[in-house]
Write a protein that holds these residues in place. Sequence first.
Motif, PDB file in Angstrom:
ATOM      1  N   ARG A 283       0.845  -1.181   0.000  1.00  0.00           N
ATOM      2  CA  ARG A 283       0.000   0.000   0.000  1.00  0.00           C
ATOM      3  C   ARG A 283       0.886   1.239   0.000  1.00  0.00           C
ATOM      4  O   ARG A 283       1.782   1.394   0.818  1.00  0.00           O
ATOM      5  N   ARG A 284       0.625   2.191  -0.939  1.00  0.00           N
ATOM      6  CA  ARG A 284       1.413   3.412  -1.054  1.00  0.00           C
ATOM      7  C   ARG A 284       0.464   4.609  -1.062  1.00  0.00           C
ATOM      8  O   ARG A 284      -0.616   4.547  -1.625  1.00  0.00           O
ATOM      9  N   THR A 285       0.891   5.729  -0.502  1.00  0.00           N
ATOM     10  CA  THR A 285       0.113   6.959  -0.546  1.00  0.00           C
ATOM     11  C   THR A 285       0.987   8.065  -1.105  1.00  0.00           C
ATOM     12  O   THR A 285       2.205   7.991  -1.080  1.00  0.00           O
ATOM     13  N   ARG A 286       0.322   9.128  -1.630  1.00  0.00           N
ATOM     14  CA  ARG A 286       1.080  10.220  -2.229  1.00  0.00           C
ATOM     15  C   ARG A 286       1.837  10.986  -1.154  1.00  0.00           C
ATOM     16  O   ARG A 286       1.425  11.057   0.002  1.00  0.00           O
ATOM     17  N   ALA A 287       2.953  11.627  -1.570  1.00  0.00           N
ATOM     18  CA  ALA A 287       3.743  12.439  -0.648  1.00  0.00           C
ATOM     19  C   ALA A 287       3.609  13.919  -0.975  1.00  0.00           C
ATOM     20  O   ALA A 287       3.515  14.749  -0.082  1.00  0.00           O
TER      21      ALA A 287
ATOM     22  N   GLY B  29      -4.713  13.420  -3.416  1.00  0.00           N
ATOM     23  CA  GLY B  29      -5.259  12.465  -2.457  1.00  0.00           C
ATOM     24  C   GLY B  29      -5.327  11.045  -2.969  1.00  0.00           C
ATOM     25  O   GLY B  29      -6.190  10.268  -2.574  1.00  0.00           O
ATOM     26  N   ILE B  30      -4.415  10.656  -3.851  1.00  0.00           N
ATOM     27  CA  ILE B  30      -4.437   9.326  -4.451  1.00  0.00           C
ATOM     28  C   ILE B  30      -3.782   8.321  -3.521  1.00  0.00           C
ATOM     29  O   ILE B  30      -2.716   8.576  -2.963  1.00  0.00           O
ATOM     30  N   THR B  31      -4.429   7.188  -3.364  1.00  0.00           N
ATOM     31  CA  THR B  31      -3.888   6.064  -2.604  1.00  0.00           C
ATOM     32  C   THR B  31      -3.938   4.829  -3.485  1.00  0.00           C
ATOM     33  O   THR B  31      -5.000   4.498  -4.022  1.00  0.00           O
TER      34      THR B  31
ATOM     35  N   THR C 121      -6.570  -2.575 -11.249  1.00  0.00           N
ATOM     36  CA  THR C 121      -5.183  -2.284 -11.624  1.00  0.00           C
ATOM     37  C   THR C 121      -4.802  -0.888 -11.151  1.00  0.00           C
ATOM     38  O   THR C 121      -5.665  -0.050 -10.836  1.00  0.00           O
ATOM     39  N   LEU C 122      -3.489  -0.602 -11.105  1.00  0.00           N
ATOM     40  CA  LEU C 122      -3.017   0.724 -10.689  1.00  0.00           C
ATOM     41  C   LEU C 122      -3.534   1.792 -11.644  1.00  0.00           C
ATOM     42  O   LEU C 122      -3.896   2.901 -11.217  1.00  0.00           O
ATOM     43  N   TYR C 123      -3.545   1.482 -12.924  1.00  0.00           N
ATOM     44  CA  TYR C 123      -4.070   2.435 -13.907  1.00  0.00           C
ATOM     45  C   TYR C 123      -5.520   2.790 -13.591  1.00  0.00           C
ATOM     46  O   TYR C 123      -5.926   3.964 -13.629  1.00  0.00           O
ATOM     47  N   GLN C 124      -6.346   1.782 -13.262  1.00  0.00           N
ATOM     48  CA  GLN C 124      -7.750   2.033 -12.953  1.00  0.00           C
ATOM     49  C   GLN C 124      -7.895   2.867 -11.686  1.00  0.00           C
ATOM     50  O   GLN C 124      -8.740   3.763 -11.612  1.00  0.00           O
ATOM     51  N   GLN C 125      -7.050   2.586 -10.677  1.00  0.00           N
ATOM     52  CA  GLN C 125      -7.139   3.333  -9.424  1.00  0.00           C
ATOM     53  C   GLN C 125      -6.790   4.806  -9.624  1.00  0.00           C
ATOM     54  O   GLN C 125      -7.467   5.699  -9.100  1.00  0.00           O
ATOM     55  N   ILE C 126      -5.733   5.079 -10.392  1.00  0.00           N
ATOM     56  CA  ILE C 126      -5.351   6.476 -10.650  1.00  0.00           C
ATOM     57  C   ILE C 126      -6.450   7.186 -11.424  1.00  0.00           C
ATOM     58  O   ILE C 126      -6.858   8.303 -11.076  1.00  0.00           O
TER      59      ILE C 126
END
Length: 512
Positions: free
Chosen positions: A3-7, A12-14, A22-27
């Motif tokens: 699990r990664r969160t933005r810095a 506010g993307i997690t 997929t990561l593409y879908q989450q973004i």
Amino acid sequence: MGRRTRAAVPLGITLDGSGPDTLYQQIRDQIRSAILQGRLACGARLPSSRLMAAELGCSRGTVMAALDQLVAEGYLVARAASGLSVAQDLPDEMLAPTPVNAPPAAMGPSPPMLPDRTMAMLGPATDLDMPGFGVQPVAFPIGQPDRDSFPFPLWAKFLERDWRRPAWDRAGACHPFGHPGLRQAIASYLGTARGFGCEPDAIVITSGVRHSVSLFARIALAAGDRVWIEEPGYPGIAEALLAAAVQPVAVRVDESGFALEAALAAAPDARLAIVTPSHHFPFGMVQGLPRRLALLAWAQRMRGWIIEDDFDGEYRYTGRPLAPLRALDRAGRVAYLGSFSKLLFPALRLSYIVLPTSLIPVAETVMSRISTPAPLLGQGALARFIAEGHLISHLRRTRLLYAGRQQALMEAVDRHLAGLMTMIPDSGGMHVVVRPASDLAPVFDDGIGMVAAATAGVRVSPLSRCYRGADRQHGFLLGYAGTPDHEIDPAVRVLARVLEHLMPRAGAAGQD
């Protein structure tokens, strides 16, 4: 990736590397939500894809794919000098921010306003004829034939031959009633095997019993008309009637099946009766000749209709299969239903209805407007399969196979469920019904038993779901046709252990 969160990215993307998307879908989805919720204002500039990828710990290509999708959807615009920014022309009513303290109901779309006929179908799933999608069946699924006995290599040859150079009426616009060769083959089969003649023009190929019932109701009945159905009976019948905006009325059957007197007492104004006279579902009793003749006389006198569901009439293990009700019909008031999915393999999804002659012109005119035709892909192969005698041969093989499996299941029930469950005798079909012993019936719930059995690896279907009224019997439907011989006895032993745990008063009545 964990699990990664933005810095530093102000979106506010997690990202969750273990999630289903997929990561593409989450973004993509999270940027879209930020825009729609007002956290990203119209005209706001987005960070570069390189920075976003570095902060989110994913590849730049993944970020760019998500951003490109949002540009294509119109949420983002690309400007040569300033990169990507939120579009300026999004409608204001779609961008209202959600209040922080909004109640949960305001956080999502409001529930839809549904018509009564839809609400009537939102009860528990019937779970009587589907073993689950993409899973290997276990003992004892209902309505499942033996798949190992079906000649799939021969079937593949018929499919390939039929579609190598298909005629225009197959690859183009086929008759709404279905493949002409299949309708001709079914008419010939019914005359030979089921004892009544019909014209191919009277046969409509459908995708299942629900399709057949719904189609007939929408052709022959008015919205709101009442229809007699058997109680207990196959739940899909009532579901199909409700979908067609007509009202099913449950009529209790007795040891001789459907009785006209009980039906008239329940709904004297009914316009249609749906019955299983040759082999009742689920108990297996046969409707006697006097009751058949009385029902036919009612249909002729009242200009009513009868649908005869002959769902497994081919499988009778003592004596010859009984003549259908349609063979006694002289007034043209009986529609006859049959299915190949239960005889051959479930994915075929091909059934048929033989219409009364008077309804053929009406059905030809309106069917294309009210109903989607059954898939054409397998119809030509099935026509050849029937015409060349392979269906008759397959039924002869499986009739012997299923008779042996029924006997094996009866013996296993006697060995392991004595004192727990009793079996209802049946001279045919593809399943049997077992009910709790009389002293255990008050404490037995077949819904709970179904879940417990499934947890132990055995599939059973609850008898109570075959009833529409509050007065329901509990028990199990055990399908044996699709259960290999070597699995029958072990599965009954497992079921016995499950029932002993659920009904401890039985003690060790079931013996392993």
